[in-house]
Structure formats: structure tokens, C-alpha cells
Design an enzyme around this catalytic site. Structure first.
Site, PDB file in Angstrom:
ATOM      1  N   GLU A 188      46.897  40.824  37.804  1.00  0.00           N
ATOM      2  CA  GLU A 188      46.490  42.092  38.410  1.00  0.00           C
ATOM      3  C   GLU A 188      45.058  42.464  38.034  1.00  0.00           C
ATOM      4  O   GLU A 188      44.681  43.630  38.080  1.00  0.00           O
ATOM      5  CB  GLU A 188      47.452  43.232  38.032  1.00  0.00           C
ATOM      6  CG  GLU A 188      48.920  42.865  38.028  1.00  0.00           C
ATOM      7  CD  GLU A 188      49.449  42.369  39.362  1.00  0.00           C
ATOM      8  OE1 GLU A 188      48.683  42.319  40.339  1.00  0.00           O
ATOM      9  OE2 GLU A 188      50.644  42.016  39.432  1.00  0.00           O
ATOM     10  N   ARG A 241      34.440  41.257  41.349  1.00  0.00           N
ATOM     11  CA  ARG A 241      34.677  41.185  42.795  1.00  0.00           C
ATOM     12  C   ARG A 241      33.597  41.937  43.563  1.00  0.00           C
ATOM     13  O   ARG A 241      33.240  43.072  43.226  1.00  0.00           O
ATOM     14  CB  ARG A 241      36.038  41.769  43.131  1.00  0.00           C
ATOM     15  CG  ARG A 241      36.269  41.830  44.646  1.00  0.00           C
ATOM     16  CD  ARG A 241      37.715  41.923  45.031  1.00  0.00           C
ATOM     17  NE  ARG A 241      38.322  43.204  44.765  1.00  0.00           N
ATOM     18  CZ  ARG A 241      39.424  43.637  45.404  1.00  0.00           C
ATOM     19  NH1 ARG A 241      40.007  42.871  46.311  1.00  0.00           N
ATOM     20  NH2 ARG A 241      39.938  44.797  45.114  1.00  0.00           N
ATOM     21  N   ASP A 301      44.217  37.502  47.319  1.00  0.00           N
ATOM     22  CA  ASP A 301      45.539  36.906  47.174  1.00  0.00           C
ATOM     23  C   ASP A 301      45.634  35.743  48.151  1.00  0.00           C
ATOM     24  O   ASP A 301      45.348  35.902  49.342  1.00  0.00           O
ATOM     25  CB  ASP A 301      46.636  37.928  47.484  1.00  0.00           C
ATOM     26  CG  ASP A 301      46.942  38.826  46.293  1.00  0.00           C
ATOM     27  OD1 ASP A 301      46.831  38.354  45.155  1.00  0.00           O
ATOM     28  OD2 ASP A 301      47.304  40.000  46.514  1.00  0.00           O
ATOM     29  N   ASP A 318      55.371  41.356  38.643  1.00  0.00           N
ATOM     30  CA  ASP A 318      55.899  41.438  40.003  1.00  0.00           C
ATOM     31  C   ASP A 318      56.990  42.487  40.126  1.00  0.00           C
ATOM     32  O   ASP A 318      57.105  43.160  41.160  1.00  0.00           O
ATOM     33  CB  ASP A 318      56.460  40.078  40.419  1.00  0.00           C
ATOM     34  CG  ASP A 318      55.476  38.957  40.172  1.00  0.00           C
ATOM     35  OD1 ASP A 318      54.649  38.692  41.052  1.00  0.00           O
ATOM     36  OD2 ASP A 318      55.522  38.371  39.074  1.00  0.00           O
TER      37      ASP A 318
END
Length: 528
Positions: free
Chosen positions: A191, A243, A352, A466
Site C-alpha cells: 500500500e 509517484r 496496480d 487485503d
């Protein structure tokens, strides 16, 4: 020398879902869908690029749970059955649409060819071993494979038991080494969750770099000179790449990005919900409706699902090619307008992996067009991997990234909220008990050693982020809750039996080992 570099990163991860106690299990389809729609199509693209001499560069996480499922004999056998059922259904659809619904006949023929080709690549080209495919591209120098937390545990919220953080990292790197026969250079923090000080565990494991959300670098102290266009070096000596939001949003946003184009395939209209259950037959083994992967409609626009128009593959391919050209043009402008730097600016675009193929069906084709255009049509922006960039430009500004994650609001809200916060006291207690067990049993009996290793597996599987994510998003909440409770319950039995509160029974240990068989070579002493 290009004016700038582009670093695409695909985070490939799925939770470990394997249920040998049932002949069919719905959630195993997550893995089968990902293989058919994302991982095999990506391998096909990479194989084509290599065949045609395209010097592409790509970085991929292959998380330990995903690698474990790819190498599990039971799941591979079940995936063969899944593929055979898809091909059989597509054959029926070619016949049905020819007789009853010509609007979808071309699409039905496309799906039949697609499923046959996916099956051919998986079975015949790579012998049902997709890890071999990724390794071949890594060994050619085009693909950098990085690791992840052992079970994608959310590391910032494990900090109350630092040994648990260390175990997630150490077990992951050992697993990578065993299956990929090389040391990983980088890690995807689950994450993108970073907490100051946890970089020491990465450094201890020999990891060279990782990734953070944009504000993990822009808010670092001292503030880096070049923002997200260059990596920074943490106090422990780990390079962090941030990012780039502009390039990321263009690809993942269904509102303002490419996937929302009217000509792309509509994800939410699937024949598994539209054709008669009796007709669908074996693809619905228990008679319960689900997505089966044949989708005849395109996005069309902001209309209701009932008003979607038929999917036209040629139109979608035309849009994928034009969007690849647009993406490249935007990256060229981005590096051309970057501030003056000692080295070329670096645009890092993490996604992803399942965005490409599963959610955005044409995503692998977009990457194919994009890498070809970068290679053949221009020299302004070139793709690169993190290791290659650090080899060329090893000097990085030293700065301390702050606590940060990706996801909504960027500070762990997805994984810690009123819908899932109940899990963490149980996880913390189990982690503390695991550390106590590891320190207590210096010379265990063979059965105790098995129980200790299995206790670690149950803890690791319970820690998977998850489950908290699913509880937040509301998809299969009861399954996520059950997985958390079941792993904690099995851990608790093993703990109580090992400390003498219960009898340690070999048949129960064996049952747990058969059910939760991840990390067969795990050494429980990693928790000491």
C-alpha cells in the site's frame, strides 16, 4: 542521451486464496481472472516486444502470495479446468451469436481466439509455469522484478512489534531468492505504506530501493530540490522513488483518464449475469452467477448499463494506439519543461498490474503500442528501471520521507477506519506471542518445529492488508472477516498448545499445514 526517462512500475499482487477443502471456491477466481486477463496477456506483449527487437524497460512486483499461487500444483490444475470451461463457453457463443445475435458474433469469435491463445501460452509455451516467463525477461535485462511484504502486510501498523515488520521483509526476500534464484534489489512497500525508521529493515535485507506516494518525497525533510523527478536517499541508505501523479492519473482514472473512453470494453456487463444459468453450464459450477470474462459491450459514455453499445475490437485498438501516442507526447513535454537538473528528469508511473487487462481490458495493448513508439519513433524519453537509473546516477539527495501511503487521502485511512480497526489488537497480540514463541523454543521437537512454522504462516496470512482493504471497500466483506478470524483462531490454537495450555495434536497441525501451505521453507526463528 534522452532528455528524460520514464519508469513504469506494475504492482502485481493478489491475496493468498487457496481452498483445497472445497472442489470449487468462488474467490479462487480472483487468481484465475488475473492470469487470463492480466498476467498472460502481459507476457504475450513482452514476448512480442522481445521478438521484434524492442528495447523496453519495465519494473514489476511479483508479490510472494502471487508467486506462491503461480507455483501451486492444485491452483494450476484448477486453472487448467477454468481455461477449458472458458474455451468451451466461447465455442458455444460463436455458434449462438451466429444464429441468434449477429451484433456480437465478431466479439464472440475474438473471445474464442483470445482464450485459446491464453491457454496455448500458459500450457504449451511456458509449461504451466508463468514464473519462468517473467524470469526469462528479467534475465534478458528488460524486466526488473521486485519483491513485496511477505503477505502484503501493512507495515506502518505493525510497528508496535518491530520483529513482525522485519519478518515480513526477511521472509519475502528469502522467498524471492528461492523462486527467482537471485537477490531482489527493490521492494514494493504494501500500500506504499512507509513509516520513518522502517527503512532499516529494508537495508538489513539488502534492498536498494522502494517507492512512495508523491507526498512521501515532496514532504520529506529537508525538502528535496527536484520533487518527484528524482529519487531521494533515506537516512538508512535506501533510495525512494515517488509517484508522478500526472502520468498516473492519465492511465488509472476512469473519469479523466484513458480507461473511460467510450470505445473501450465495459467491465460491468458480463454474460455471466445476462445469459441463462442452464446455458452457462460448467462455468457456473454451483449455479451462482459471476463474471465469466465474456463482455460484449463498450463503455459507450455516461449512460446506464442497459444503454451500452456493442464492443468493436478494431475501434478499441485504434484508441489504444492513439492514447499511447498521447501519453508519450505528454511525457516528452513533461521532461522538456522540467527544471534544470544535474541528471535527466525521471517520471515514475506506478500502477496496480490488474489495471492492465482486468479492469482496463486494452491496457496490455496500450503498453505494447507505447513501448514500440518509444523505441522506434523518438529519442526524447526512454524507459528505464530503478536499478539502471541508480547505476547511472548514484548521487541522491538525503532526506527523510514522512509517514505516508497511497490510497484515499494518502495517510492509511483505507486500512485503518471504523470498519476494520477491530482486527489490529488481535494482530498485535498474535505478533507479540509469535516473538515470545520464537525466543522460547531454541531446540523444539520435530512436531513443535512444525507447529512453530505453521503459527508463523497463520500470523502472516492474517496480517495481509487485503482483508482490511476489502472491509473498507465492501466487496466480499464476510470472506475478509472470516479469513482474518480463521487465521487468528488457528494461530491461537497453536500458541496455546505450544505453551502447554492444550495438547499439541499432530493431525491438527497437519490439517493446518495442508490448508495454509504458503512458505514451505519458513524458519520461525526469523521472529527472534
Amino acid at each position: 542521451m534522452p532528455q528524460g526517462y520514464w519508469c513504469p512500475v506494475l504492482h502485481a499482487h493478489l491475496p493468498y486464496v487457496r481452498h483445497p477443502e472445497y472442489p470449487e471456491f468462488l474467490e479462487e477466481d480472483w487468481f484465475f481472472e488475473a492470469l487470463s486477463e492480466t498476467y498472460v496477456p502481459l507476457v504475450r506483449v513482452l514476448d512480442g516486444l522481445r521478438r521484434d527487437g524492442v528495447d523496453y524497460r519495465l519494473t514489476m512486483t511479483l508479490s510472494p502470495p502471487l508467486l506462491s499461487m503461480m507455483s501451486d500444483a492444485l491452483l494450476v490444475q484448477r486453472y487448467h479446468r477454468y481455461l477449458d470451461r472458458l474455451v468451451a463457453l466461447a465455442e458455444k457463443e460463436v455458434d449462438r451469436t451466429a444464429r441468434q445475435d449477429a451484433r456480437f458474433h465478431d466479439a464472440a469469435r475474438f473471445y474464442l481466439g483470445e482464450f485459446i491463445d491464453v491457454r496455448r501460452i500458459f500450457r504449451e509455451v511456458y509449461g504451466s509455469n508463468l514464473i519462468r516467463a517473467f524470469r526469462s525477461h528479467r534475465d534478458a535485462g528488460n524486466l526488473e522484478i521486485i519483491t513485496c511484504g511477505a503477505t502484503h502486510g501493512f507495515l506502518p501498523l505493525m510497528d508496535t512489534v518491530p520483529e513482525a515488520v522485519r519478518a515480513q521483509v526477511q521472509i519475502a526476500t528469502a522467498h524471492y531468492r528461492r523462486l527467482l534464484e537471485r537477490d531482489p534489489a527493490g521492494i514494493w512497500l504494501p500500500e506504499c505504506g512507509y513509516l520513518p525508521g522502517q527503512d532499516r529493515f529494508l537495508r538489513e535485507a539488502g534492498l536498494r530501493f522502494s517507492f512512495v506516494e508523491s507526498h512521501g518525497v515532496t514532504d520529506a525533510q529537508p525538502r528535496p530540490t527536484h520533487g518527484v523527478l528524482a529519487p531521494i536517499l533515506s537516512p538508512a541508505g535506501v533510495a525512494f522513488f515517488a509517484r508522478d501523479m500526472e502520468s498516473s492519473r492519465q492511465v488509472w482514472s476512469a473519469e479523466s483518464g484513458y480507461p473511460g473512453d467510450p470505445d473501450y470494453r465495459e467491465f460491468y456487463k458480463d454474460v455471466g449475469w445476462e445469459l441463462p444459468v442452464e446455458y452457462l453450464g460448467e462455468v457456473l459450477p454451483d449455479g451462482m452467477r459471476k463474471n465469466v470474462g465474456i463482455k460484449y459491450y463498450r463503455v459507450t459514455g455516461k449512460v446506464g448499463l442497459a444503454d451500452k453499445q456493442p464492443y468493436v475490437r478494431e475501434w478499441a485498438m485504434g484508441k489504444a494506439a492513439s492514447h499511447a501516442a498521447n501519453f508519450l507526447e505528454n511525457r516528452q513535454r513533461q521532461v522538456a519543461h522540467a527544471p534544470r537538473m544535474a541528471q535527466p528528469p525521471l517520471v515514475v508511473s506506478p500502477y496496480d498490474a490488474e489495471l492492465f487487462g482486468h479492469w482496463w481490458f486494452e491496457g496490455p495493448d496500450f503498453l505494447n503500442f507505447l513501448f514500440r513508439k518509444m523505441h522506434f519513433d523518438q529519442d526524447v524519453v526512454k524507459p528505464i528501471t530503478p536499478s539502471q537509473f541508480l547505476d547511472m546516477y548514484p548521487e541522491c539527495e538525503v532526506a527523510q520521507p514522512p509517514f505516508c501511503t497511497w490510497g484515499a487521502r494518502g495517510y492509511a485511512e483505507v486500512w485503518l477506519n471504523p470498519g476494520n480497526d477491530w482486527i489490529y489488537p488481535h494482530l498485535d497480540m498474535a505478533a507479540e506471542r509469535m516473538v515470545a514463541l520464537a525466543r522460547r523454543f531454541e531446540s523444539p521437537s520435530p512436531l513443535e518445529r512444525r507447529a512453530l512454522a505453521q503459527a508463523a504462516r497463520e500470523l502472516l496470512l492474517a496480517q495481509a492488508s487485503d482483508w482490511a482493504f476489502i472491509m473498507k471497500t465492501g466487496t466480499t466483506v464476510e470472506y475478509a472477516k472470516k479469513r482474518t478470524r480463521d487465521h487468528i483462531a488457528r494461530f491461537t490454537y497453536l500458541y496455546r498448545a505450544l505453551v502447554g495450555e492444550l495438547v499439541l495434536e499432530e493431525p491438527i497441525v497437519a490439517e493446518f499445514e495442508a490448508r495454509d501451505n504458503i512458505f514451505p521453507h519458513l524458519d520461525y526463528r526469523v521472529y527472534t
